[in-house]
Design an enzyme around this catalytic site. Structure first.
Site, PDB file in Angstrom:
ATOM      1  N   ARG A 184      10.363  15.872  26.344  1.00 35.49           N
ATOM      2  CA  ARG A 184       8.960  15.731  26.762  1.00 35.49           C
ATOM      3  C   ARG A 184       8.151  15.257  25.554  1.00 35.49           C
ATOM      4  O   ARG A 184       7.610  16.066  24.806  1.00 35.49           O
ATOM      5  CB  ARG A 184       8.428  17.067  27.263  1.00 35.49           C
ATOM      6  CG  ARG A 184       9.010  17.513  28.604  1.00 35.49           C
ATOM      7  CD  ARG A 184       8.428  18.863  29.016  1.00 35.49           C
ATOM      8  NE  ARG A 184       8.567  19.127  30.426  1.00 35.49           N
ATOM      9  CZ  ARG A 184       9.527  19.885  30.955  1.00 35.49           C
ATOM     10  NH1 ARG A 184      10.440  20.429  30.182  1.00 35.49           N
ATOM     11  NH2 ARG A 184       9.569  20.099  32.265  1.00 35.49           N
TER      12      ARG A 184
ATOM     13  N   ARG B  29      11.196  10.809  27.524  1.00 33.94           N
ATOM     14  CA  ARG B  29      10.197  10.449  28.528  1.00 33.94           C
ATOM     15  C   ARG B  29       8.930  10.004  27.819  1.00 33.94           C
ATOM     16  O   ARG B  29       8.477  10.642  26.872  1.00 33.94           O
ATOM     17  CB  ARG B  29       9.898  11.671  29.403  1.00 33.94           C
ATOM     18  CG  ARG B  29       8.776  11.409  30.380  1.00 33.94           C
ATOM     19  CD  ARG B  29       8.606  12.550  31.318  1.00 33.94           C
ATOM     20  NE  ARG B  29       7.923  13.671  30.704  1.00 33.94           N
ATOM     21  CZ  ARG B  29       7.721  14.827  31.334  1.00 33.94           C
ATOM     22  NH1 ARG B  29       8.196  15.006  32.558  1.00 33.94           N
ATOM     23  NH2 ARG B  29       7.083  15.806  30.740  1.00 33.94           N
TER      24      ARG B  29
ATOM     25  N   GLU C  76       9.148  12.101  40.985  1.00 32.46           N
ATOM     26  CA  GLU C  76       8.432  13.376  41.050  1.00 32.46           C
ATOM     27  C   GLU C  76       7.222  13.297  41.967  1.00 32.46           C
ATOM     28  O   GLU C  76       6.398  14.205  41.992  1.00 32.46           O
ATOM     29  CB  GLU C  76       8.063  13.878  39.653  1.00 32.46           C
ATOM     30  CG  GLU C  76       7.295  12.901  38.786  1.00 32.46           C
ATOM     31  CD  GLU C  76       7.002  13.453  37.385  1.00 32.46           C
ATOM     32  OE1 GLU C  76       7.176  14.656  37.151  1.00 32.46           O
ATOM     33  OE2 GLU C  76       6.588  12.651  36.539  1.00 32.46           O
TER      34      GLU C  76
ATOM     35  N   ASN D 277       9.542  19.940  39.552  1.00 33.06           N
ATOM     36  CA  ASN D 277       8.308  20.735  39.400  1.00 33.06           C
ATOM     37  C   ASN D 277       7.147  20.017  40.082  1.00 33.06           C
ATOM     38  O   ASN D 277       6.402  20.593  40.872  1.00 33.06           O
ATOM     39  CB  ASN D 277       7.970  20.950  37.914  1.00 33.06           C
ATOM     40  CG  ASN D 277       9.149  21.469  37.126  1.00 33.06           C
ATOM     41  OD1 ASN D 277      10.041  22.082  37.694  1.00 33.06           O
ATOM     42  ND2 ASN D 277       9.178  21.213  35.828  1.00 33.06           N
ATOM     43  N   ASP D 278       7.003  18.739  39.760  1.00 27.44           N
ATOM     44  CA  ASP D 278       5.914  17.983  40.385  1.00 27.44           C
ATOM     45  C   ASP D 278       6.260  17.560  41.803  1.00 27.44           C
ATOM     46  O   ASP D 278       5.389  17.554  42.674  1.00 27.44           O
ATOM     47  CB  ASP D 278       5.564  16.752  39.528  1.00 27.44           C
ATOM     48  CG  ASP D 278       4.638  17.136  38.391  1.00 27.44           C
ATOM     49  OD1 ASP D 278       3.686  17.897  38.640  1.00 27.44           O
ATOM     50  OD2 ASP D 278       4.878  16.702  37.248  1.00 27.44           O
TER      51      ASP D 278
ATOM     52  N   ARG E 293       0.966  23.631  41.037  1.00 28.79           N
ATOM     53  CA  ARG E 293       1.976  24.383  40.286  1.00 28.79           C
ATOM     54  C   ARG E 293       1.359  25.369  39.292  1.00 28.79           C
ATOM     55  O   ARG E 293       2.040  26.232  38.757  1.00 28.79           O
ATOM     56  CB  ARG E 293       2.955  23.424  39.579  1.00 28.79           C
ATOM     57  CG  ARG E 293       2.344  22.561  38.526  1.00 28.79           C
ATOM     58  CD  ARG E 293       3.283  21.439  38.099  1.00 28.79           C
ATOM     59  NE  ARG E 293       4.044  21.766  36.898  1.00 28.79           N
ATOM     60  CZ  ARG E 293       4.790  20.889  36.234  1.00 28.79           C
ATOM     61  NH1 ARG E 293       4.911  19.646  36.675  1.00 28.79           N
ATOM     62  NH2 ARG E 293       5.434  21.234  35.159  1.00 28.79           N
TER      63      ARG E 293
ATOM     64  N   CYS F 216      15.757  16.952  36.381  1.00 24.86           N
ATOM     65  CA  CYS F 216      15.336  17.579  35.122  1.00 24.86           C
ATOM     66  C   CYS F 216      14.251  18.626  35.319  1.00 24.86           C
ATOM     67  O   CYS F 216      13.811  19.255  34.365  1.00 24.86           O
ATOM     68  CB  CYS F 216      14.889  16.530  34.109  1.00 24.86           C
ATOM     69  SG  CYS F 216      13.430  15.632  34.630  1.00 24.86           S
TER      70      CYS F 216
HETATM   71  C1  PEP Z   1       8.873  17.894  36.608  1.00 25.87           C
HETATM   72  O1  PEP Z   1       7.769  17.588  37.078  1.00 25.87           O
HETATM   73  O2  PEP Z   1       9.766  18.449  37.268  1.00 25.87           O
HETATM   74  C2  PEP Z   1       9.186  17.615  35.202  1.00 25.87           C
HETATM   75  C3  PEP Z   1      10.401  17.763  34.716  1.00 25.87           C
HETATM   76  O3  PEP Z   1       8.163  17.246  34.393  1.00 25.87           O
HETATM   77  P1  PEP Z   1       7.038  18.244  33.839  1.00 25.87           P
HETATM   78  O4  PEP Z   1       7.453  19.655  34.174  1.00 25.87           O
HETATM   79  O5  PEP Z   1       6.953  18.002  32.376  1.00 25.87           O
HETATM   80  O6  PEP Z   1       5.834  17.790  34.590  1.00 25.87           O
HETATM   81 MG    MG Z   2       6.431  16.283  36.004  1.00 22.11          MG
END
Ligand code: PEP
Ligand code: MG
Length: 544
Positions: A296, A332, A431, A454-455, A465, A502
């Site tokens: 990241r 990224r 995402e 996550n997103d 989130r 990821c």
């Molecule tokens: C996600 O969104 O799953 C991701 C890996 O990126 P971040 O958590 O940094 O937004």
């Molecule tokens: Mg993300």
């Protein structure tokens, strides 16, 4: 029994005798002097000795805790040479006509205070570093030997705080755990403890140390941060059992190091690690990750007070790529915005920042920021195997514009005779639901997909989130999310594009089988989850 609670910085349990860390304190007196030149030479002399000592400590750290942790001592060496620091010491000697020890002590207090008064917790933690180097210089002026902290038997070292150099100089074989009454989890001492794999609790409070006697029995739980002094029988029995179970679990996992991520019926998957910075490389290697699936890079921006320069970024990327010695490293591009705000970007306040100007949208509207990062990435690519990944993609045109900008950057570098690798893989994060739905159109454009669950979960289920109140509505195993992942995997493979995950869901071992059946090629998880996921994979039989 007395019980204290601090912050656990390395998960493990230790049971043993307390040994109170004895520091050779030097008391500094203010003496008036007449020969200022002589004091300045004493200071210069002590600096030279200190630098030689630090070089030795640096080498020991390099052997025991790796390059990224040994860097602390490079920083210490730099601090000793720092112009402002040196000027301050000399000024105090010359203007106040005082001895060098006193001038160093005053400078040390002033600098430490300055660090402590910053807002930034990383900078605050640097106060301990400036104190550490100043004490070293002072000790070298009064020629006290301070380089060893002899411990005769295995003990739990208890201190008010430990300086990084004190931590490294302790005999690792004899330290069962650390407990400090002060300290922050951002301090280098905490980072070192983590990387030395020693159970450690920091911030146990002053009462812990003031009431402690050498040799008292201690139980330190690095998971919960609990410390039991002279534990009662019931607590001891419970903790002995917890320690045994913990060690067995870890031993089992460690036995998996060097083993393949392969199911009983022979299906393989890559297990990579997610990192936020160079300092996480130690645990990536320790846990035997096959590569880095997500760096990241925005943390480089978050840590800085201004845009990190191309050189700063190049050096961080190069370090990560080199430390992985030819294994894949996926970096990224910056994912600023939403929950990751940086003042110097001057982003306007938005009603819905998660749906606003973030990630690739910033890069495409401010290409100068994007190009600086891409130049650093392309330049670093010659040091290993690099993948560049773009976040928050929603459309084909975004990816086309990105590829265009990458082409421009490559041309610029070529014209400047700067090398870059031809083997870089370009990938995008899936995402947003949009990206998953049009993954058939996106797949031909890139080498890989990486699902950011996550997103993807937040946008698919319309669940912020960041909002813990709606957790019950945010089913991470929701069929809609799983279908989008499966759809993306199918579209990726139809186009010869590989696909990883990821987001946090990659580490959810109740889904490992589902992901493998979908044909996911790579799972990228926090370093400490790598072996757990490997363990799960090796117990699966997909032929059934
Ligand atoms: C996600 O969104 O799953 C991701 C890996 O990126 P971040 O958590 O940094 O937004
Ligand atoms: Mg993300």
């Amino acid at each position: 029994m007395r019980k204290y609670v601090g912050k656990g910085v390395y998960g493990a349990i230790a049971i043993g005798k307390a040994s109170i860390f004895k520091r050779q304190e030097v008391s500094v007196r203010r003496n008036r002097i007449t020969d200022t030149q002589n004091e300045i030479s004493r200071f210069e002399n002590a600096k030279t000795i200190s630098l030689t000592q630090l070089e030795k400590i640096h080498d020991k750290a390099l052997r025991e805790v790796g390059e990224s942790n040994a860097q602390i001592f490079e920083i210490h060496m730099m601090m000793i040479e720092d112009d402002d620091y040196n000027e301050s010491v000399k000024n105090i000697i010359e203007t106040q006509l005082v001895n060098a020890e006193y001038a160093v002590a005053v400078t040390s207090d002033n600098f430490a205070e300055m660090f402590r008064s910053t807002e930034d917790s990383y900078m605050q933690a640097r106060a301990a570093d400036v104190k550490d180097i100043s004490n070293r210089i002072i000790k070298n002026m009064v020629s006290e030997k301070s380089e060893t902290n002899e411990i005769s038997e295995k003990t739990i070292v208890c201190a008010d705080d430990l300086a990084p150099s004190e931590t490294v100089l302790l005999d690792k074989e004899k330290v069962m755990a650390f407990v400090t009454s002060a300290g922050s989890s951002n301090s280098h001492t905490a980072i070192l403890a983590r990387n030395m794999n020693i159970p450690a609790v920091i911030g146990a409070g002053t009462e812990f140390l003031s009431s402690l006697k050498d040799g008292e029995k201690l139980i330190v739980d690095g998971y919960t941060g609990e410390i039991f002094v002279e534990p009662d029988e019931k607590t001891e029995t419970e903790m002995v059992a917890k320690k045994k179970a913990d060690e067995e679990k870890k031993k089992l996992l460690q036995e998996l190091k060097g083993k393949e991520n392969v199911t009983i019926d022979g299906k393989k998957i890559n297990i990579f690690a997610n990192i936020g910075g160079v300092e996480n490389i130690g645990s990536v290697l320790l846990n035997d990750a096959g590569g880095i699936g997500l760096f990241r890079s925005e943390f480089l921006y978050l840590e800085n007070e201004n845009f990190p320069t191309e050189e700063q970024q190049f050096s961080a990327y190069k370090k990560v790529i080199e430390s992985m010695a030819g294994k894949t490293v996926i970096i990224r591009t910056l994912d600023i915005g939403a929950d990751k705000q940086v003042d110097y970007f001057g982003l306007e306040k938005e009603e819905n920042p998660a749906l606003g100007m973030r990630a690739i949208r910033i890069c495409l509207t401010r290409p100068e920021i994007f190009k600086t990062q891409l130049r650093a990435l392309y330049r670093a690519s010659v040091y290993g195997k690099l993948g560049i990944m773009f976040p928050m993609i929603t459309s084909v045109s975004e990816v086309e514009r990105i590829i265009d900008i990458c082409g421009t950057v490559k041309n610029e570098l070529k014209n400047e005779n700067i090398d870059y690798s031809d083997e870089i893989e370009l990938g995008i994060m899936i995402e947003t639901p949009a990206a998953a739905i049009i993954s058939d159109r996106l797949a031909p454009l890139v080498d890989f997909f990486s699902i950011g669950t996550n997103d993807l979960t937040q946008y698919t289920l319309a669940c912020d989130r960041q909002n813990s109140k709606i957790e019950e509505f945010c089913d991470t195993h929701h069929e809609a999310v799983l279908r989008l992942i499966e759809m993306s995997a199918q579209n990726a493979h139809k186009n010869g594009t590989w696909i990883g995950i990821c987001g946090e869901l990659a580490a959810d071992t109740t889904l490992t089988e589902t992901f493998m059946r979908m044909g996911i090629d790579e799972l990228s998880v926090s370093p400490s989850y790598v072996l757990k996921v490997r363990d799960t994979v090796r117990k699966l039989d997909l032929s059934k």
